[in-house]
Design a protein around this motif. Structure first.
Motif, mmCIF file in Angstrom:
data_model
loop_
_atom_site.group_PDB
_atom_site.id
_atom_site.type_symbol
_atom_site.label_atom_id
_atom_site.label_comp_id
_atom_site.label_asym_id
_atom_site.label_seq_id
_atom_site.Cartn_x
_atom_site.Cartn_y
_atom_site.Cartn_z
ATOM 1 N N ASP A 1 12.299 -24.865 29.934
ATOM 2 C CA ASP A 1 11.810 -25.706 28.829
ATOM 3 C C ASP A 1 10.375 -26.150 29.088
ATOM 4 N N ARG A 2 10.072 -26.491 30.311
ATOM 5 C CA ARG A 2 8.712 -26.949 30.623
ATOM 6 C C ARG A 2 7.709 -25.807 30.451
ATOM 7 N N ARG A 3 8.090 -24.597 30.831
ATOM 8 C CA ARG A 3 7.202 -23.453 30.624
ATOM 9 C C ARG A 3 6.955 -23.214 29.147
ATOM 10 N N LEU A 4 8.000 -23.339 28.331
ATOM 11 C CA LEU A 4 7.847 -23.151 26.892
ATOM 12 C C LEU A 4 6.920 -24.211 26.311
ATOM 13 N N ASP A 5 7.103 -25.480 26.744
ATOM 14 C CA ASP A 5 6.223 -26.546 26.267
ATOM 15 C C ASP A 5 4.777 -26.299 26.691
ATOM 16 N N ALA A 6 4.581 -25.841 27.915
ATOM 17 C CA ALA A 6 3.222 -25.576 28.386
ATOM 18 C C ALA A 6 2.591 -24.456 27.575
ATOM 19 N N ARG A 7 3.369 -23.450 27.226
ATOM 20 C CA ARG A 7 2.844 -22.350 26.406
ATOM 21 C C ARG A 7 2.442 -22.858 25.037
ATOM 22 N N ARG A 8 3.282 -23.707 24.435
ATOM 23 C CA ARG A 8 2.930 -24.270 23.121
ATOM 24 C C ARG A 8 1.661 -25.115 23.209
ATOM 25 N N GLU A 9 1.570 -25.946 24.256
ATOM 26 C CA GLU A 9 0.372 -26.772 24.431
ATOM 27 C C GLU A 9 -0.869 -25.895 24.578
ATOM 28 N N HIS A 10 -0.742 -24.809 25.307
ATOM 29 C CA HIS A 10 -1.895 -23.926 25.479
ATOM 30 C C HIS A 10 -2.292 -23.270 24.162
ATOM 31 N N VAL A 11 -1.318 -22.854 23.362
ATOM 32 C CA VAL A 11 -1.628 -22.230 22.072
ATOM 33 C C VAL A 11 -2.317 -23.226 21.154
ATOM 34 N N GLU A 12 -1.816 -24.481 21.133
ATOM 35 C CA GLU A 12 -2.457 -25.508 20.294
ATOM 36 C C GLU A 12 -3.886 -25.780 20.762
ATOM 37 N N TRP A 13 -4.077 -25.891 22.067
ATOM 38 C CA TRP A 13 -5.431 -26.132 22.600
ATOM 39 C C TRP A 13 -6.357 -24.974 22.244
ATOM 40 N N GLN A 14 -5.852 -23.742 22.334
ATOM 41 C CA GLN A 14 -6.681 -22.574 22.016
ATOM 42 C C GLN A 14 -7.092 -22.583 20.548
ATOM 43 N N LYS A 15 -6.162 -22.965 19.665
ATOM 44 C CA LYS A 15 -6.510 -23.050 18.231
ATOM 45 C C LYS A 15 -7.600 -24.080 18.001
ATOM 46 N N GLU A 16 -7.453 -25.252 18.598
ATOM 47 C CA GLU A 16 -8.473 -26.299 18.437
ATOM 48 C C GLU A 16 -9.819 -25.836 19.000
ATOM 49 N N PHE A 17 -9.799 -25.168 20.131
ATOM 50 C CA PHE A 17 -11.044 -24.682 20.730
ATOM 51 C C PHE A 17 -11.711 -23.642 19.844
ATOM 52 N N ASP A 18 -10.915 -22.713 19.294
ATOM 53 C CA ASP A 18 -11.471 -21.688 18.415
ATOM 54 C C ASP A 18 -12.035 -22.296 17.141
ATOM 55 N N GLN A 19 -11.335 -23.307 16.580
ATOM 56 C CA GLN A 19 -11.843 -23.960 15.380
ATOM 57 C C GLN A 19 -13.156 -24.685 15.671
ATOM 58 N N ALA A 20 -13.224 -25.371 16.793
ATOM 59 C CA ALA A 20 -14.442 -26.101 17.135
ATOM 60 C C ALA A 20 -15.605 -25.136 17.353
ATOM 61 N N SER A 21 -15.359 -24.020 18.008
ATOM 62 C CA SER A 21 -16.446 -23.080 18.216
ATOM 63 C C SER A 21 -16.842 -22.397 16.910
ATOM 64 N N TYR A 22 -15.893 -22.162 16.017
ATOM 65 C CA TYR A 22 -16.210 -21.546 14.733
ATOM 66 C C TYR A 22 -17.038 -22.501 13.887
ATOM 67 N N LEU A 23 -16.654 -23.778 13.886
ATOM 68 C CA LEU A 23 -17.399 -24.765 13.087
ATOM 69 C C LEU A 23 -18.801 -24.984 13.648
ATOM 70 N N SER A 24 -18.961 -24.871 14.939
ATOM 71 C CA SER A 24 -20.287 -25.068 15.511
ATOM 72 C C SER A 24 -21.197 -23.887 15.194
ATOM 73 N N GLU A 25 -20.635 -22.690 14.911
ATOM 74 C CA GLU A 25 -21.448 -21.543 14.584
ATOM 75 C C GLU A 25 -21.761 -21.426 13.097
ATOM 76 N N THR A 26 -21.002 -22.080 12.250
ATOM 77 C CA THR A 26 -21.240 -21.983 10.806
ATOM 78 C C THR A 26 -22.358 -22.929 10.407
#
Length: 121
Positions: free
Chosen positions: A87-112
């Motif tokens: 369960d902890r591994r699954l939660d860590a994977r979800r947290e990483h996916v959410e962080w990656q989405k936020e990071f990609d959005q922030a980098s996309y907005l900074s380039e537009t």
């Protein structure tokens, strides 16, 4: 054909001393080689492991219709459970996916253009 035979006999007669020297050197080399093999080569330890026999056909495994059931064991106390369970591994994977989405959005907005501070919205 007789000319070739007479020529070979003439060469043997002319070079008989060189032929004997060559045969003598060959015999000496064989004797020295045998002496080296018997004395020097046998004094070294054999560092190679003994060769294993080659398996010629696979070993037959017993056929099971179903796996053997193992008796159920009680779980250990909570203090002894590992921190990274499934369960902890699954939660860590979800947290990483959410962080990656936020990071990609922030980098996309900074380039537009909107992220660079333009007045257009």
């Amino acid at each position: 054909m007789w000319i070739v035979v007479l020529l070979a006999i003439a060469l043997v007669v002319v070079f008989w001393n060189y032929i004997l020297i060559g045969l003598g050197l060959w015999v000496c080399a064989r004797i020295v080689r045998a002496f080296i093999i018997l004395t020097v080569a046998d004094s070294k330890p054999n560092r190679r492991p003994a060769p294993r026999p080659v398996q010629t056909r696979p070993v037959a495994k017993p056929v099971h219709s179903r796996p053997v059931a193992k008796p159920a064991r009680a779980l250990p106390a909570a203090d002894y459970l590992p921190r990274w369970n499934a369960d902890r591994r699954l939660d860590a994977r979800r947290e990483h996916v959410e962080w990656q989405k936020e990071f990609d959005q922030a980098s996309y907005l900074s380039e537009t253009a909107m992220g660079r501070g333009s007045t257009r919205g």
